[in-house]
Write an enzyme that holds these catalytic residues in place. Structure first.
Site, PDB file in Angstrom:
ATOM      1  N   GLY A 209       3.598  -3.237  -3.880  1.00 24.54           N
ATOM      2  CA  GLY A 209       2.453  -4.155  -4.013  1.00 24.54           C
ATOM      3  C   GLY A 209       1.267  -3.457  -4.620  1.00 24.54           C
ATOM      4  O   GLY A 209       1.405  -2.378  -5.211  1.00 24.54           O
ATOM      5  N   ASN A 210       0.112  -4.053  -4.527  1.00 17.81           N
ATOM      6  CA  ASN A 210      -1.109  -3.406  -5.012  1.00 17.81           C
ATOM      7  C   ASN A 210      -2.296  -3.837  -4.170  1.00 17.81           C
ATOM      8  O   ASN A 210      -2.163  -4.657  -3.269  1.00 17.81           O
ATOM      9  CB  ASN A 210      -1.329  -3.695  -6.507  1.00 17.81           C
ATOM     10  N   HIS A 211      -3.455  -3.281  -4.470  1.00 14.77           N
ATOM     11  CA  HIS A 211      -4.624  -3.457  -3.603  1.00 14.77           C
ATOM     12  C   HIS A 211      -5.415  -4.738  -3.853  1.00 14.77           C
ATOM     13  O   HIS A 211      -6.471  -4.929  -3.265  1.00 14.77           O
ATOM     14  CB  HIS A 211      -5.589  -2.274  -3.777  1.00 14.77           C
TER      15      HIS A 211
END
Ligand code: CTP
Length: 398
Positions: A209-211
């Site tokens: 995923g990412n932030h």
């Protein structure tokens, strides 16, 4: 739109005063706060108790509330309290005083102290409404920005029939409601907004995923809905919520799901804004069970490219507007311009990680808007404000 709005309601001496009780009720039901100020002659037509019961607020009619204690009504505070002041019914007498500033009762003092928009709904008999002085006074008020709910026609209290009836409370309510509705420049437009990250599963518990928090996309969705657009918000996992009923939310997890959700909406859309941080890669195979260290030596994961949603729909836009985001760390403008061209976009919102206050989890953002023929660098501002700037540009494009 009326929720939380403060409405100062002036009531003057006219038989139509009894009808205004239903306006107070409708305003309260719509979530507005109402404070009523009555002229002395209005008291002969309807009691303050009616309005105080409906508005759940004290009703004001005199400068001195209590002779014994000397308690007085602060007309300046009242005047400053309202987001809107409406005098309904307004008699010929008060109408005239409003144009000259004659201040012989509390209502006039509140009116003269009010710095909010003013509305009136006149009520009087046939000849009075037709009189040139009335016409002149109404025109003077209009010339000075007062909104006039025009007379209705029909049976009058005098037995005569014709112009002079107060506009019906339902019509006055609609005028007040419309006053608080923002310019619906995007009414009848459908805009897809994507937001948040995508999660690409490795196994049932792990993902790539990412932030991204989704803040920028959610702010865009809210802003578009505020301007009357039908918004289809396709969002990856995000803890944020939307309050505007003009936003229809589609929760997805993976890039592939986001692609499908956008595809379903694209045919009916006028614009697509891809603010989501879509994963560029996804694991080639997803383990059905949680990967155990003993069983699988998971030191590398084979990835494959996800579909570039923005590019796909950029090349199928056929009159729609398509806007992408870009996060660059070097040769920012040049790279963003290349993206604009390659993905066939109308605008790229360029974020730079080099700018303090810009990025994933912040409430602020610093962006440059890139168009095929120009660039617009904006200062650091709240994401809600950046959303307004982006939507302004989209509005111009549409
Ligand atoms: N985007 C998309 N589908 C993907 C990846 C990105 O629609 N699979 C969209 C994002 O929503 C964003 C824009 O493309 O609007 C950002 O692209 P970005 O990731 O910065 O650039 P890429 O085109 O992926 O190229 P690179 O990472 O090499 O800069």
């Amino acid at each position: 739109m009326l929720r939380g709005k403060k409405i100062l309601l002036g009531v003057t001496g006219s038989i139509a005063a009894y009808k205004i009780a239903s306006l107070v009720r409708a305003l309260i039901k719509a979530g507005a706060e109402v404070k009523v100020v009555m002229t002395p002659s209005a008291l002969s037509f309807v009691t303050p108790l009616t309005f105080s019961t409906l508005s759940k607020n004290p009703v004001y009619s005199a400068y001195i509330e209590d002779e014994e204690t000397g308690e007085w009504t602060n007309h300046v505070d009242l005047g400053k309290w309202g987001d809107l002041m409406i005098i309904a019914p307004v008699s010929a007498n008060t109408l005239a005083k409003m144009t000259t500033g004659e201040c012989d009762n509390l209502l006039m003092a509140v009116y003269l102290s009010a710095d909010c928009p003013i509305m009136v709904a006149p009520a009087m008999d046939l000849d009075m409404s037709d009189h040139w002085t009335t016409e002149k006074n109404i025109q003077t008020l209009k010339d000075n920005g007062v909104v006039v709910c025009e007379f209705g026609e029909g049976e009058l209290a005098s037995g005569l029939s014709g112009k002079g009836r107060m506009a019906e409370p339902e019509a006055i309510f609609e005028t007040i409601k419309a006053h608080f509705e923002p310019a619906s420049s995007l009414k009848s437009k459908t805009v897809i907004v994507t937001a948040g990250p995508t999660y690409e599963p490795i196994d049932p518990v792990r993902f790539i995923g990412n932030h991204s928090s989704g803040k920028m996309g959610f702010a865009l969705a809210e802003e578009l809905a505020t301007r009357g657009a039908q918004v289809k918000l396709v969002t990856g996992p995000s803890s944020l919520s939307v309050s505007d009923s003009g936003v229809e939310r589609f929760d997805i997890t993976t890039a592939e799901e986001m692609f499908k959700a956008v595809e379903e909406q694209f045919g009916n859309a006028d614009a697509l804004i891809m603010s989501a941080a879509v994963a560029d890669y996804t694991p080639k195979t997803v383990f059905e069970q949680k990967v155990k260290k003993e069983d699988v030596d998971l030191t590398s994961i084979e990835l494959q490219k996800t579909k570039d949603i923005l590019s796909h729909f950029g090349h199928q836009k056929e009159g729609r507007r398509v806007i992408g985001f870009a996060l660059e760390t070097e040769n920012e403008i040049e790279n963003a311009k290349k993206k604009l061209q390659k993905k066939n976009l109308d605008m790229v919102v360029l974020n730079s990680l080099n700018d303090k206050g810009a990025g994933f989890k912040t409430d602020t953002n610093k962006v440059t808007l890139i168009f095929p023929d120009r660039e617009l660098t904006l200062e650091l501002k709240a994401k809600t404000e950046v959303a307004k700037d982006i939507v302004n540009e989209l509005e111009a494009l549409i």
